[in-house]
Design a protein around this motif. Structure first.
Motif, PDB file in Angstrom:
ATOM      1  N   GLY A  13      -7.400   2.494   1.777  1.00  0.00           N
ATOM      2  CA  GLY A  13      -6.089   1.703   2.315  1.00  0.00           C
ATOM      3  C   GLY A  13      -5.701   0.394   1.673  1.00  0.00           C
ATOM      4  N   LEU A  14      -6.311   0.163   0.359  1.00  0.00           N
ATOM      5  CA  LEU A  14      -5.671  -0.949  -0.537  1.00  0.00           C
ATOM      6  C   LEU A  14      -4.557  -0.575  -1.325  1.00  0.00           C
ATOM      7  CD1 LEU A  14      -9.586  -2.353  -0.971  1.00  0.00           C
ATOM      8  CD2 LEU A  14      -7.739  -3.000   0.718  1.00  0.00           C
ATOM      9  N   PRO A  15      -3.910  -1.688  -2.095  1.00  0.00           N
ATOM     10  CA  PRO A  15      -3.059  -1.285  -2.810  1.00  0.00           C
ATOM     11  C   PRO A  15      -3.477  -0.588  -4.072  1.00  0.00           C
ATOM     12  CG  PRO A  15      -2.519  -3.350  -1.906  1.00  0.00           C
ATOM     13  CD  PRO A  15      -3.973  -3.024  -1.506  1.00  0.00           C
ATOM     14  N   TYR A  16      -2.942   0.204  -4.962  1.00  0.00           N
ATOM     15  CA  TYR A  16      -3.160   0.548  -6.171  1.00  0.00           C
ATOM     16  C   TYR A  16      -3.166  -0.453  -7.201  1.00  0.00           C
ATOM     17  CZ  TYR A  16       1.767   1.415  -6.304  1.00  0.00           C
ATOM     18  OH  TYR A  16       3.022   1.556  -6.388  1.00  0.00           O
ATOM     19  N   GLU A  36     -10.025   2.263  -4.008  1.00  0.00           N
ATOM     20  CA  GLU A  36      -9.102   1.194  -3.312  1.00  0.00           C
ATOM     21  C   GLU A  36      -7.933   2.060  -2.482  1.00  0.00           C
ATOM     22  OE1 GLU A  36      -8.222   1.444  -7.800  1.00  0.00           O
ATOM     23  OE2 GLU A  36      -9.784   1.437  -6.533  1.00  0.00           O
ATOM     24  N   VAL A  37      -7.448   3.283  -3.068  1.00  0.00           N
ATOM     25  CA  VAL A  37      -6.523   3.976  -2.412  1.00  0.00           C
ATOM     26  C   VAL A  37      -6.868   4.862  -1.183  1.00  0.00           C
ATOM     27  CG1 VAL A  37      -4.950   5.875  -2.675  1.00  0.00           C
ATOM     28  CG2 VAL A  37      -4.974   4.221  -4.313  1.00  0.00           C
ATOM     29  N   SER A  53     -10.438  -4.027   3.312  1.00  0.00           N
ATOM     30  CA  SER A  53      -9.834  -2.516   4.133  1.00  0.00           C
ATOM     31  C   SER A  53      -9.824  -2.755   5.387  1.00  0.00           C
ATOM     32  CB  SER A  53     -10.869  -1.422   3.654  1.00  0.00           C
ATOM     33  OG  SER A  53     -10.689  -0.295   4.231  1.00  0.00           O
ATOM     34  N   TYR A  87       0.769  -1.191   0.093  1.00  0.00           N
ATOM     35  CA  TYR A  87      -0.027   0.055  -0.055  1.00  0.00           C
ATOM     36  C   TYR A  87       1.077   1.186   0.052  1.00  0.00           C
ATOM     37  CZ  TYR A  87      -2.954   3.941   1.437  1.00  0.00           C
ATOM     38  OH  TYR A  87      -3.511   5.092   1.598  1.00  0.00           O
ATOM     39  N   HIS A 144      -4.353  -0.087   6.706  1.00  0.00           N
ATOM     40  CA  HIS A 144      -4.128   1.064   6.511  1.00  0.00           C
ATOM     41  C   HIS A 144      -5.277   1.930   6.081  1.00  0.00           C
ATOM     42  CE1 HIS A 144      -0.060   0.070   5.541  1.00  0.00           C
ATOM     43  NE2 HIS A 144      -0.548  -1.000   4.722  1.00  0.00           N
TER      44      HIS A 144
END
Length: 440
Positions: free
Chosen positions: A311-314, A307-308, A372, A295, A377
């Protein structure tokens, strides 16, 4: 040193061109000190808490000053700027040497400043053969904010160039860098102003009371070129991660435009619609097979993907979301998603996320919420969430005013989906009916 290769619907009493809401929209969390009105088109962006924010703020390789040309076919045109061609916005020296000498032997005459960012400066230079370029100079910076990925992206593009992506002429080191600068320098083609600067100057012509934007046809042409550029980056396995109006330049340094005030909102008409996507300061290469996705907070808030925010990876579809937001802004003159309340940065982020929830037709997938909450994150509070459809008056498609706009908003609904796995790819976007028969 690295060197790249060369390279009508019915008329009403008052004409309404675009589909916009009339209520003011506040974008305080965009951190723009130059935005004077609600939902103003900013002069410079901010990516809160993004470790690579500063490099992206400075990469306007084009000219922010743009001559305005009167037109007999456009009844109410404001004369905004003098006919100054592609001269930089600021021409004073600012302490830079008049000749920039590289260790490789090349020399460039300093002409003026285009843009100052937190860790880099972009200026206009001229080669010994009289060719004008843009030069990006880097200040000494924290090693945690490397220039490696930006240079890597530019080198990949130089090897496989694309007409809608900024082209790197050379990268090298200065013999005698300006105090506080590292000596690293990128020389790129010189372009015209950014979309953001054109919209900002057009707004100033209306005394900040109206929000000029581009007509539907020009939105199609600009959007199609951005899509082609992004599809090429995808083939090169590059995430851009900072798509916004300030990072799309009109290609022609001598571009000029007219502002028709007889439409609501006022219409910007530019004489050369060709554009280039720039600024790879936040870019990253795609992960290798088996490599874990980490992340990282990226993208300016008005263009940030769900997603960002969560708190999730792009991923490969995060840039698609940003492009959808940008197309909406180009056509309406406003951000599609924005905060409506809050004083702290977190409160504004929460407010914008809830605005996004109310504007989209589909519901937020529970699987994304659960992922999430497990990731560690996420700073969002999901207490607002309810498994029902939002009020129609807030809906993205509800702001349609003319039948011919329908394909645009269908495209946005196609691009702006919560779940990245259901979001369109750039190739899908280019073949969508909104972009059929586009000629540049």
């Amino acid at each position: 040193m690295m060197r790249g290769s060369s390279q009508s619907s019915k008329e009403d009493k008052k004409k309404v061109r675009s589909t916009q809401e009339t209520s003011p929209e506040r974008i305080r969390h965009y951190n723009d000190s130059n935005a004077t009105g609600s939902n103003a088109v900013p002069e410079s962006s901010s990516m809160s808490n993004n470790t690579q924010q500063s490099s992206s703020n400075a990469v306007s390789a084009g000219n922010p000053s743009l001559p305005i040309q009167s037109s007999t076919t456009m009844p109410q045109v404001n004369q905004l700027l003098p006919e100054n061609g592609n001269e930089p916005e600021y021409t004073e020296n600012r302490g830079f040497p008049y000749v920039l000498k590289l260790k490789s032997g090349e020399e460039f005459v300093y002409r003026g400043l285009f843009k100052e960012g937190l860790v880099s400066t972009v200026c206009s230079v001229e080669s010994q053969s009289g060719i004008k370029y843009a030069a990006k100079l880097f200040e000494q910076r924290d090693p945690a904010i490397p220039t490696f990925y930006e240079l890597l992206a530019l080198q990949k593009i130089a090897i496989v160039p694309h007409t809608n992506l900024l082209f790197l002429h050379l990268a090298g080191l200065l013999i005698d860098p300006h105090p506080g600068f590292s000596g690293e320098i990128y020389i790129t083609e010189e372009c015209g102003p950014s979309i953001r600067n054109v919209m900002r100057r057009a707004r100033q012509a209306t005394n900040d009371t109206r929000q000029p934007s581009f007509c539907l046809e020009d939105t199609r042409k600009i959007g199609y070129q951005i899509g082609r550029a992004m599809a090429h980056l995808e083939r090169l396995k590059i995430y851009h991660l900072d798509i916004q109006a300030g990072h799309v330049l009109f290609a022609n340094p001598y571009s000029n435009y007219t502002l028709d005030l007889s439409f609501t909102p006022p219409t910007i008409k530019i004489n050369d619609i060709r554009v280039k996507v720039i600024d790879f300061g936040c870019s990253k290469s795609h992960e290798e097979p088996g490599e874990k996705k980490e992340y990282r907070l990226v993208q300016p808030t008005p263009f940030r993907s769900p997603e960002v925010f969560m708190g999730l990876p792009y991923n490969e579809k995060s840039d698609v979301w940003s492009m959808g937001c940008l197309i909406g802004q180009i056509f309406t003159g406003k951000f599609l998603f924005y905060s409506t309340s809050g004083t702290t940065e977190q409160e504004k982020i929460q407010s914008q996320f809830e605005c996004t929830f109310n504007r989209l037709h589909e519901l937020l997938p529970m699987k994304m919420i659960e992922e999430s909450q497990r990731g560690g994150h996420c700073t969002l509070n999901y207490d607002f969430y309810t498994p029902r459809r939002p009020n129609k008056r807030d809906h993205l498609l509800y702001i349609i005013r003319k039948d011919e706009d329908k394909h645009l908003y269908e495209l946005l609904e196609f691009m702006l989906r919560w779940d990245p796995s259901r979001r369109s790819s750039f190739n899908d976007v280019l073949y969508y009916k909104f972009f059929r028969d586009v000629y540049i």
